[in-house]
Design a protein around this motif. Structure first.
Motif, PDB file in Angstrom:
ATOM      1  N   LEU A  46      36.257  16.224 115.109  1.00 20.32           N
ATOM      2  CA  LEU A  46      37.152  15.439 115.960  1.00 20.32           C
ATOM      3  C   LEU A  46      38.203  14.703 115.140  1.00 20.32           C
ATOM      4  O   LEU A  46      39.397  14.690 115.490  1.00 20.32           O
ATOM      5  N   GLN A  47      37.771  14.087 114.054  1.00 19.09           N
ATOM      6  CA  GLN A  47      38.698  13.307 113.237  1.00 19.09           C
ATOM      7  C   GLN A  47      39.722  14.195 112.532  1.00 19.09           C
ATOM      8  O   GLN A  47      40.889  13.821 112.382  1.00 19.09           O
ATOM      9  N   ALA A  48      39.288  15.381 112.114  1.00 25.77           N
ATOM     10  CA  ALA A  48      40.189  16.293 111.405  1.00 25.77           C
ATOM     11  C   ALA A  48      40.916  17.242 112.353  1.00 25.77           C
ATOM     12  O   ALA A  48      41.730  18.055 111.905  1.00 25.77           O
ATOM     13  N   ASP A  49      40.611  17.122 113.655  1.00 18.88           N
ATOM     14  CA  ASP A  49      41.237  17.971 114.670  1.00 18.88           C
ATOM     15  C   ASP A  49      41.058  19.463 114.337  1.00 18.88           C
ATOM     16  O   ASP A  49      42.006  20.251 114.378  1.00 18.88           O
ATOM     17  N   ILE A  50      39.820  19.825 114.005  1.00 17.31           N
ATOM     18  CA  ILE A  50      39.497  21.216 113.664  1.00 17.31           C
ATOM     19  C   ILE A  50      38.927  21.901 114.900  1.00 17.31           C
ATOM     20  O   ILE A  50      37.941  21.416 115.477  1.00 17.31           O
ATOM     21  N   PRO A  51      39.492  23.011 115.339  1.00 21.28           N
ATOM     22  CA  PRO A  51      38.980  23.721 116.524  1.00 21.28           C
ATOM     23  C   PRO A  51      37.560  24.229 116.290  1.00 21.28           C
ATOM     24  O   PRO A  51      37.190  24.593 115.169  1.00 21.28           O
ATOM     25  N   TYR A  52      36.787  24.269 117.364  1.00 22.94           N
ATOM     26  CA  TYR A  52      35.417  24.763 117.257  1.00 22.94           C
ATOM     27  C   TYR A  52      35.388  26.206 116.781  1.00 22.94           C
ATOM     28  O   TYR A  52      34.495  26.597 116.021  1.00 22.94           O
TER      29      TYR A  52
END
Length: 226
Positions: A46-52
């Motif tokens: 969430l913090q790094a905005d990394i897609p699942y």
């Protein structure tokens, strides 16, 4: 698999083993690897905005190992086959009653809350080990992600509530401990059962597998009734 997916995979493994090491030194439930590892990974994504999808490109290797890990439970079963034969009737009867109670209460509460049928499909599988629960969900047209969530939450609750009940009711029998944890909390419960001893873990393994087989037979039929 991209370099980022590989880094995330290694990060997940490092977090798990680090927390597991801490848990061994200080076995408190709030330090459980099953509880903290997902929380740390979710916060990072969430913090790094990394897609699942990016994360799962590497992490799927871990989930793919759940099946072989489940099959590996055959080793302690083989080592304790004499014990299993001795208590076969008691174990089977307890698992049947426990599984039926789990499914019935899940359906009853879900119906009372007027939940969607697809959510109910996932709830009735909450005590089934993940690979089989996901496979059954695909068969009956449910939502695999919801099923996986219910299975995870059930496992976590089982590792918390199960030992509390064992201490509260002073359950000394390894057979009883194993049936309780394996029937209600699948793989997570079995991991906890092995902390009580080899007998508890072995019985929990067989209870988990029987529960999964019952789900494979009963749930598709139950869905038709719903």
């Amino acid at each position: 698999m991209t370099w980022l997916s590989l880094v995330l995979l290694l990060f997940t493994m490092a977090v798990y083993y680090g927390i597991k090491s801490l848990y061994r030194r200080k076995p408190k439930i709030y330090l459980s690897p099953l509880l903290l590892t997902p929380a740390v990974v979710i916060v990072l994504l969430l913090q790094a905005d990394i897609p699942y999808e990016t994360y799962n490109a590497g992490a799927h290797w871990l989930t793919d190992m759940i099946g072989p890990a489940t099959i590996a439970l055959a080793v302690p079963l083989y080592k304790n086959v004499a014990l299993l034969r001795k208590y076969a009737v008691e174990i089977m009867a307890s698992v049947l009653v426990g599984s039926a109670a789990g499914v019935a209460t899940s359906v009853w509460i879900a119906k009372g809350l007027h939940l969607d049928v697809k959510i109910i499909d996932g709830l009735v599988l909450r005590s089934t080990t993940t690979p089989i629960a996901i496979a059954i969900t695909d068969m009956i047209g449910g939502i695999p992600a919801m099923t996986a969530l219910f299975v995870l939450v059930t496992g976590l609750l089982g590792t918390v509530v199960g030992p509390m009940l064992i201490r509260l009711f002073r359950i000394r029998s390894g057979v009883a401990q194993g049936v309780l944890l394996g029937t209600s909390a699948h793989t997570a419960g079995t991991t906890t059962a092995f902390e009580f001893g080899a007998v508890s873990g072995t019985v929990s393994s067989i209870a988990m597998l029987v529960t999964a087989l019952l789900a494979l037979v009963v749930v598709p039929w139950l869905v038709l009734l719903l």
